[in-house]
Design a protein around this motif. Structure first.
Motif, PDB file in Angstrom:
ATOM      1  N   VAL A  54       1.093  -1.183  -0.108  1.00 16.14           N
ATOM      2  CA  VAL A  54       0.143  -0.112  -0.016  1.00 16.14           C
ATOM      3  C   VAL A  54       0.950   1.236   0.161  1.00 16.14           C
ATOM      4  O   VAL A  54       1.904   1.249   0.799  1.00 16.14           O
ATOM      5  CB  VAL A  54      -0.960  -0.158   1.164  1.00 16.14           C
ATOM      6  N   PHE A  55       0.545   2.321  -0.726  1.00 13.66           N
ATOM      7  CA  PHE A  55       1.045   3.523  -0.784  1.00 13.66           C
ATOM      8  C   PHE A  55       0.042   4.497  -0.409  1.00 13.66           C
ATOM      9  O   PHE A  55      -1.006   4.633  -0.815  1.00 13.66           O
ATOM     10  CB  PHE A  55       1.449   3.936  -2.047  1.00 13.66           C
TER      11      PHE A  55
ATOM     12  N   GLU B 215       1.268  11.998   1.196  1.00 15.83           N
ATOM     13  CA  GLU B 215       1.532  12.739   2.385  1.00 15.83           C
ATOM     14  C   GLU B 215       0.281  13.395   2.672  1.00 15.83           C
ATOM     15  O   GLU B 215      -0.556  13.670   2.003  1.00 15.83           O
ATOM     16  CB  GLU B 215       2.383  13.893   1.687  1.00 15.83           C
ATOM     17  N   GLY B 216       0.293  13.448   4.034  1.00 16.11           N
ATOM     18  CA  GLY B 216      -1.091  13.665   4.583  1.00 16.11           C
ATOM     19  C   GLY B 216      -2.100  12.882   5.178  1.00 16.11           C
ATOM     20  O   GLY B 216      -3.099  12.803   5.664  1.00 16.11           O
ATOM     21  N   THR B 217      -1.697  11.236   4.742  1.00 18.45           N
ATOM     22  CA  THR B 217      -2.505  10.287   5.231  1.00 18.45           C
ATOM     23  C   THR B 217      -1.643   9.606   6.233  1.00 18.45           C
ATOM     24  O   THR B 217      -0.871   8.919   5.873  1.00 18.45           O
ATOM     25  CB  THR B 217      -2.721   9.567   4.019  1.00 18.45           C
ATOM     26  N   GLU B 218      -2.232   9.636   7.462  1.00 19.06           N
ATOM     27  CA  GLU B 218      -1.693   8.720   8.719  1.00 19.06           C
ATOM     28  C   GLU B 218      -2.205   7.487   8.495  1.00 19.06           C
ATOM     29  O   GLU B 218      -3.294   7.318   8.148  1.00 19.06           O
ATOM     30  CB  GLU B 218      -1.502   9.625   9.933  1.00 19.06           C
ATOM     31  N   PHE B 219      -1.482   6.484   9.264  1.00 19.77           N
ATOM     32  CA  PHE B 219      -1.908   5.214   8.973  1.00 19.77           C
ATOM     33  C   PHE B 219      -1.625   4.468  10.408  1.00 19.77           C
ATOM     34  O   PHE B 219      -0.637   4.811  11.077  1.00 19.77           O
ATOM     35  CB  PHE B 219      -1.225   4.463   7.945  1.00 19.77           C
ATOM     36  N   GLY B 220      -2.080   3.285  10.354  1.00 17.06           N
ATOM     37  CA  GLY B 220      -2.036   2.338  11.638  1.00 17.06           C
ATOM     38  C   GLY B 220      -1.886   1.053  11.132  1.00 17.06           C
ATOM     39  O   GLY B 220      -2.129   0.890   9.931  1.00 17.06           O
ATOM     40  N   VAL B 221      -1.094   0.156  11.662  1.00 20.80           N
ATOM     41  CA  VAL B 221      -0.840  -1.141  11.436  1.00 20.80           C
ATOM     42  C   VAL B 221      -1.049  -2.281  12.555  1.00 20.80           C
ATOM     43  O   VAL B 221      -0.678  -1.751  13.606  1.00 20.80           O
ATOM     44  CB  VAL B 221       0.377  -1.161  10.790  1.00 20.80           C
ATOM     45  N   ARG B 222      -1.449  -3.503  12.243  1.00 18.08           N
ATOM     46  CA  ARG B 222      -1.453  -4.442  13.101  1.00 18.08           C
ATOM     47  C   ARG B 222      -1.318  -5.790  12.625  1.00 18.08           C
ATOM     48  O   ARG B 222      -1.773  -5.904  11.168  1.00 18.08           O
ATOM     49  CB  ARG B 222      -2.905  -4.466  13.841  1.00 18.08           C
TER      50      ARG B 222
ATOM     51  N   VAL C 241       1.278  20.629 -10.531  1.00 14.48           N
ATOM     52  CA  VAL C 241       1.442  19.295 -10.509  1.00 14.48           C
ATOM     53  C   VAL C 241       0.476  18.676  -9.213  1.00 14.48           C
ATOM     54  O   VAL C 241       0.758  19.074  -8.201  1.00 14.48           O
ATOM     55  CB  VAL C 241       2.722  18.523 -10.456  1.00 14.48           C
ATOM     56  N   ALA C 242      -0.743  17.737  -9.517  1.00 14.20           N
ATOM     57  CA  ALA C 242      -1.534  17.474  -8.366  1.00 14.20           C
ATOM     58  C   ALA C 242      -0.807  16.556  -7.660  1.00 14.20           C
ATOM     59  O   ALA C 242      -0.021  15.772  -7.891  1.00 14.20           O
ATOM     60  CB  ALA C 242      -2.758  16.726  -9.152  1.00 14.20           C
ATOM     61  N   ALA C 243      -1.497  16.360  -6.498  1.00 15.67           N
ATOM     62  CA  ALA C 243      -0.847  15.444  -5.498  1.00 15.67           C
ATOM     63  C   ALA C 243      -1.168  14.005  -5.923  1.00 15.67           C
ATOM     64  O   ALA C 243      -2.160  13.753  -6.338  1.00 15.67           O
ATOM     65  CB  ALA C 243      -1.356  15.767  -3.971  1.00 15.67           C
ATOM     66  N   PRO C 244      -0.356  13.034  -5.512  1.00 11.18           N
ATOM     67  CA  PRO C 244      -0.564  11.381  -5.777  1.00 11.18           C
ATOM     68  C   PRO C 244      -1.862  11.036  -4.888  1.00 11.18           C
ATOM     69  O   PRO C 244      -2.289  11.691  -3.903  1.00 11.18           O
ATOM     70  CB  PRO C 244       0.643  10.884  -5.340  1.00 11.18           C
ATOM     71  N   GLU C 245      -2.207   9.845  -5.369  1.00 12.20           N
ATOM     72  CA  GLU C 245      -3.371   9.112  -4.665  1.00 12.20           C
ATOM     73  C   GLU C 245      -3.215   7.872  -3.972  1.00 12.20           C
ATOM     74  O   GLU C 245      -1.969   7.431  -4.269  1.00 12.20           O
ATOM     75  CB  GLU C 245      -4.551   8.828  -5.746  1.00 12.20           C
TER      76      GLU C 245
ATOM     77  N   ASP D  91       3.441   8.480 -13.315  1.00 14.54           N
ATOM     78  CA  ASP D  91       3.035   9.781 -13.835  1.00 14.54           C
ATOM     79  C   ASP D  91       3.498  10.709 -13.168  1.00 14.54           C
ATOM     80  O   ASP D  91       4.083  10.277 -11.834  1.00 14.54           O
ATOM     81  CB  ASP D  91       1.573   9.949 -14.004  1.00 14.54           C
ATOM     82  N   GLU D  92       3.620  12.130 -13.407  1.00 11.39           N
ATOM     83  CA  GLU D  92       4.487  13.054 -12.725  1.00 11.39           C
ATOM     84  C   GLU D  92       3.816  13.249 -11.156  1.00 11.39           C
ATOM     85  O   GLU D  92       4.499  14.094 -10.570  1.00 11.39           O
ATOM     86  CB  GLU D  92       4.491  14.435 -13.580  1.00 11.39           C
ATOM     87  N   ARG D  93       2.697  12.901 -10.873  1.00 12.83           N
ATOM     88  CA  ARG D  93       2.405  13.067  -9.640  1.00 12.83           C
ATOM     89  C   ARG D  93       2.966  12.449  -8.523  1.00 12.83           C
ATOM     90  O   ARG D  93       3.206  12.848  -7.452  1.00 12.83           O
ATOM     91  CB  ARG D  93       0.731  12.595  -9.327  1.00 12.83           C
TER      92      ARG D  93
END
Length: 258
Positions: free
Chosen positions: A110-111, A114-121, A141-145, A173-175
């Protein structure tokens, strides 16, 4: 055998007893060189840093994470960075935000921009790679998804220049300012050129073995090794042994280096 396997070749022919080394243009870290560390907000998890800006010229971080059964994050992770996780063994569930979860098995990834925090278990003992870097923004240039998938479900492109295939795990792509590629080589394959380029690399050997030309050196590599290559490090690879080698390769892309 699944392309996501992390098992070494049946026979490993290493001449050198101790292969880890640090050079101006590259660093080779082998399993016996890795030191256990703890990272904030991770419990039941051993972190083994592979690359950080602390001493290397690296502009990214990469860690080998080893989870106990039930090992997990206690607070959201990844703030201020874009983050990529790839499961080597076991099973992880990565949660993003409050309502999105990504169950990952070996070869799953998973990618998160920036701006998306995550948890993991973890469910059972698990091993994963975590790559993080600060996003290099460009006006217009738009931010990546977010991207999630499995290495067996993406296209593996033949490449005669390297004598094998490459599978891009992120869109080209350039994002996106980073690439994560799954590289697999035919037995006996070798690069047809010595590459010299301004991108840096983080390379984790998933399976097999070979000889890498790095700077002025030829070094033996095998499953479980990590190689950092600085910008403009001359590099090429020769696949040895009796099984097809493969590795996961980080590279910065789509930016001019300033």
């Amino acid at each position: 055998m699944s392309s996501s396997t992390t098992s070494p070749s049946p026979v490993v022919h290493q001449v050198s007893a101790s292969r880890g080394r640090v050079r101006p243009a590259y660093t080779l870290m082998c399993p016996e060189n890795l030191v256990e560390n703890a990272l904030p907000h991770l419990t039941g998890v051993v972190a083994k840093p592979l690359a950080t800006p602390r001493a290397l010229p690296a502009r990214f971080g990469e860690y080998l994470l080893e989870f106990e059964d039930g090992g997990h994050s206690t607070r959201p992770l990844g703030a201020g960075f874009e983050n990529f996780l790839y499961v080597l063994e076991g099973h992880l569930v990565v949660t993003a935000g409050t309502d999105t979860s990504y169950p990952l098995e070996p070869g799953g990834y998973v990618f998160l921009p920036e701006g998306t925090e995550f948890g993991v278990r973890s469910a059972g003992e698990s091993r994963a790679l975590w790559v993080k870097r600060r996003y290099d923004r460009v006006d217009g240039v738009a931010a990546p998804e977010p991207v999630a998938g499995h290495v067996d479900e993406v296209t593996h492109h033949p490449d005669d220049t390297i004598g094998g295939t490459y599978a891009p795990l992120l869109p080209d792509d350039e994002r996106y300012d980073m690439a994560m590629n799954f590289m697999r080589f035919d037995v006996g394959a070798r690069f047809r050129m010595v590459e010299v380029h301004h991108q840096e690399h983080g390379l984790y050997m998933l399976a097999g073995e070979g000889v890498y030309y790095l700077g002025d050196d030829h070094v033996e590599v095998s499953a479980g090794d990590f190689v950092y290559m600085a910008p403009y490090c001359p590099q090429s690879f020769y696949a040895t042994g009796s099984a097809r080698p493969s590795y996961l390769l980080y590279k910065d892309i789509n930016r001019d280096g300033f």
